[in-house]
Motif scaffolding. Structure first.
Motif, PDB file in Angstrom:
ATOM      1  N   LEU A  36       6.346   9.016   1.103  1.00  0.00           N
ATOM      2  CA  LEU A  36       6.220   9.442   2.494  1.00  0.00           C
ATOM      3  C   LEU A  36       5.601   8.329   3.338  1.00  0.00           C
ATOM      4  CD1 LEU A  36       4.977  13.112   1.952  1.00  0.00           C
ATOM      5  CD2 LEU A  36       7.323  12.283   2.268  1.00  0.00           C
ATOM      6  N   LEU A  37       6.244   8.042   4.471  1.00  0.00           N
ATOM      7  CA  LEU A  37       5.804   6.914   5.288  1.00  0.00           C
ATOM      8  C   LEU A  37       4.395   7.101   5.825  1.00  0.00           C
ATOM      9  CD1 LEU A  37       9.076   6.114   7.267  1.00  0.00           C
ATOM     10  CD2 LEU A  37       8.229   5.077   5.163  1.00  0.00           C
ATOM     11  N   LYS A  38       4.013   8.351   6.094  1.00  0.00           N
ATOM     12  CA  LYS A  38       2.683   8.610   6.645  1.00  0.00           C
ATOM     13  C   LYS A  38       1.579   8.250   5.656  1.00  0.00           C
ATOM     14  CE  LYS A  38       2.350  13.473   5.160  1.00  0.00           C
ATOM     15  NZ  LYS A  38       1.161  13.270   4.304  1.00  0.00           N
ATOM     16  N   ASP A  39       1.922   8.165   4.365  1.00  0.00           N
ATOM     17  CA  ASP A  39       0.932   7.882   3.335  1.00  0.00           C
ATOM     18  C   ASP A  39       0.885   6.407   2.949  1.00  0.00           C
ATOM     19  OD1 ASP A  39       0.208  10.573   3.151  1.00  0.00           O
ATOM     20  OD2 ASP A  39       1.817  10.988   1.728  1.00  0.00           O
ATOM     21  N   LYS A  40       1.635   5.566   3.636  1.00  0.00           N
ATOM     22  CA  LYS A  40       1.628   4.126   3.390  1.00  0.00           C
ATOM     23  C   LYS A  40       0.673   3.479   4.394  1.00  0.00           C
ATOM     24  CE  LYS A  40       5.610   2.004   2.703  1.00  0.00           C
ATOM     25  NZ  LYS A  40       6.917   1.314   2.945  1.00  0.00           N
ATOM     26  N   GLY A  96       0.814  -1.223   0.000  1.00  0.00           N
ATOM     27  CA  GLY A  96       0.000   0.000   0.000  1.00  0.00           C
ATOM     28  C   GLY A  96       0.841   1.264   0.000  1.00  0.00           C
ATOM     29  N   MET A  97       2.034   1.199  -0.551  1.00  0.00           N
ATOM     30  CA  MET A  97       2.910   2.364  -0.561  1.00  0.00           C
ATOM     31  C   MET A  97       2.266   3.519  -1.321  1.00  0.00           C
ATOM     32  SD  MET A  97       6.894   2.534  -1.674  1.00  0.00           S
ATOM     33  CE  MET A  97       7.893   3.973  -1.317  1.00  0.00           C
ATOM     34  N   GLY A  98       2.257   4.703  -0.708  1.00  0.00           N
ATOM     35  CA  GLY A  98       1.751   5.898  -1.351  1.00  0.00           C
ATOM     36  C   GLY A  98       0.257   5.923  -1.572  1.00  0.00           C
ATOM     37  N   ASN A  99      -0.472   4.948  -1.005  1.00  0.00           N
ATOM     38  CA  ASN A  99      -1.900   4.871  -1.355  1.00  0.00           C
ATOM     39  C   ASN A  99      -2.727   6.010  -0.770  1.00  0.00           C
ATOM     40  OD1 ASN A  99      -1.686   3.772   1.247  1.00  0.00           O
ATOM     41  ND2 ASN A  99      -3.213   2.175   0.893  1.00  0.00           N
ATOM     42  N   GLU A 100      -2.233   6.661   0.276  1.00  0.00           N
ATOM     43  CA  GLU A 100      -2.967   7.793   0.836  1.00  0.00           C
ATOM     44  C   GLU A 100      -2.371   9.140   0.428  1.00  0.00           C
ATOM     45  OE1 GLU A 100      -3.661   7.211   5.020  1.00  0.00           O
ATOM     46  OE2 GLU A 100      -5.190   5.708   4.610  1.00  0.00           O
ATOM     47  N   SER A 101      -1.452   9.117  -0.526  1.00  0.00           N
ATOM     48  CA  SER A 101      -0.931  10.370  -1.082  1.00  0.00           C
ATOM     49  C   SER A 101      -1.973  10.994  -2.001  1.00  0.00           C
ATOM     50  CB  SER A 101       0.337  10.102  -1.905  1.00  0.00           C
ATOM     51  OG  SER A 101       1.350   9.506  -1.147  1.00  0.00           O
ATOM     52  N   PRO A 102      -1.982  12.326  -2.117  1.00  0.00           N
ATOM     53  CA  PRO A 102      -2.811  12.934  -3.165  1.00  0.00           C
ATOM     54  C   PRO A 102      -2.300  12.491  -4.530  1.00  0.00           C
ATOM     55  CG  PRO A 102      -1.335  14.553  -2.176  1.00  0.00           C
ATOM     56  CD  PRO A 102      -1.222  13.319  -1.341  1.00  0.00           C
ATOM     57  N   ASP A 103      -3.165  12.528  -5.525  1.00  0.00           N
ATOM     58  CA  ASP A 103      -2.781  12.058  -6.862  1.00  0.00           C
ATOM     59  C   ASP A 103      -1.544  12.778  -7.389  1.00  0.00           C
ATOM     60  OD1 ASP A 103      -4.883  10.338  -6.769  1.00  0.00           O
ATOM     61  OD2 ASP A 103      -6.085  11.355  -8.314  1.00  0.00           O
ATOM     62  N   ASP A 104      -1.394  14.059  -7.035  1.00  0.00           N
ATOM     63  CA  ASP A 104      -0.256  14.829  -7.525  1.00  0.00           C
ATOM     64  C   ASP A 104       0.865  14.942  -6.493  1.00  0.00           C
ATOM     65  OD1 ASP A 104      -1.576  16.425  -5.738  1.00  0.00           O
ATOM     66  OD2 ASP A 104      -1.630  18.210  -7.011  1.00  0.00           O
TER      67      ASP A 104
END
Length: 356
Positions: A170-174, A157-165
């Motif tokens: 970032l670890l907080k977004d995994k 789930g790496m980057g799955n909670e990052s905004p599309d752009d």
């Protein structure tokens, strides 16, 4: 989707808790995943999606963790509210994190899940603190269905909670809980073991070990000599989603010289699948790929997976199939909405194959 993070202000360092301590070896704590119990009083969580859950009484709950590197993140869900986790940003060393207060009378439920994977290091669970007069209650019934996933950053789930752009790293977004793997397991009411590592491949990885080196470890922290007891937990379904990093490192980065030909790529994949089949002769194996650019139009990599599976079926294996998650044209790691779509596709596929 963004959730509130437990910051340093929520650390109870230096404060005295007038409450009830629950030790990590309490029989009413329910652990799920490959967890290192070499010391029952200091269980080590390292794989994404590993979890601890239970029922308790009392007005508050705090979680005690000793994080190896200060890089791991955890979700804590209270009373089944899966839309609003408290997110623990684990500090290095032993700390206590307040996660719930002012709870009403009666029984409550908690679920702790590891968002990050082994490259962030391991975390020792040191127990719980309940409000004065609180107690741990009998745990929920275990799920009868079992699914094991073997994969890379997509499965984690790496980057799955990052905004599309936004950036992917970032670890907080995994957040493994919102990966297709964990979403699928919940949809099928199944217990999941998630054996994934960001950057890993079958023939080559972004580091000096591959999934054939890694799949049998008890600890997910690097390549190590720990060994998982495969007789202790048996999956009904195995999902493999690998080859994205092989595509990048072989075809784009040219890190293997000479580059393996088509037959060698198929053989490497088939050999790994055969290792899992030897361990799990009755499991239904789903060989997945996607949804990053290994499955874009013109890519040979889905064909390698299909050819390997066809060869295994010709050899007599009838409990194996392929599924390809479609390429959406998105250049980064899949975001939550893509994981949800892939999970829906995989869930329907497994329901059909397993009669679930």
């Amino acid at each position: 989707m963004k959730f509130k993070t437990v910051l340093a202000a929520l650390l109870l360092a230096g404060q005295t808790l007038a409450g009830v301590t629950v030790q990590p070896d309490d029989a009413q704590l329910q652990y799920t995943g490959r967890i290192d119990f070499a010391d029952r009083a200091r269980p080590m969580l390292s794989w994404p999606g590993t979890s601890i859950e239970g029922n308790f009484s009392g007005a508050s709950l705090a979680v005690k963790l000793d994080d190896q590197l200060g890089k791991n993140f955890f979700n804590v869900y209270i009373d089944g509210d899966l839309a609003r986790p408290v997110v623990i940003e684990a500090a290095q060393g032993g700390k206590t994190y307040a996660v719930a207060s002012a709870l009403g009378p009666g029984a409550h439920r908690f679920l702790i899940t590891k968002r990050t994977d082994g490259e962030e290091g391991g975390t020792v669970f040191q127990g719980l603190e309940l409000a004065d007069g609180g107690k741990l209650l009998p745990p929920p019934a275990r799920k009868r269905r079992h699914i094991e996933f073997f994969g890379d950053s997509i499965t984690t789930g790496m980057g799955n909670e990052s905004p599309d752009d936004g950036p992917d790293h970032l670890l907080k977004d995994k957040n493994n809980f919102m990966s297709y793997s964990s979403i699928t397991a919940r949809a099928l009411d199944a217990e999941a073991h998630i054996i994934s590592q960001s950057g890993i491949g079958v023939m080559i990885s972004w580091f000096p070990f591959t999934m054939p080196d890694f799949y049998d470890q008890l600890s997910a922290v690097g390549n190590n000599d720990s060994r998982w007891d495969f007789t202790s937990w048996t999956p009904d379904v195995v999902v493999i989603n690998l080859f994205q990093n092989d595509r990048w490192l072989i075809d784009r980065e040219h890190r293997l010289s000479p580059a393996p030909d088509d037959g060698q790529r198929v053989q490497a994949y088939r050999t790994f699948v055969q290792k899992l089949r030897a361990l799990y002769p009755k499991a239904y194996i789903v060989c997945a790929l996607g949804s990053m650019d290994a499955v874009q139009e013109g890519s040979k990599w889905p064909g390698y997976v299909r050819t390997a599976v066809d060869q295994l079926r010709q050899g007599g294996d009838r409990r194996i199939d392929t599924i390809v998650f479609p390429w959406t044209g998105f250049g980064g790691h899949p975001r939550v909405k893509q994981h949800q779509a892939n999970a829906a596709q995989l869930t329907a596929f497994i329901r059909q194959k397993m009669g679930w």
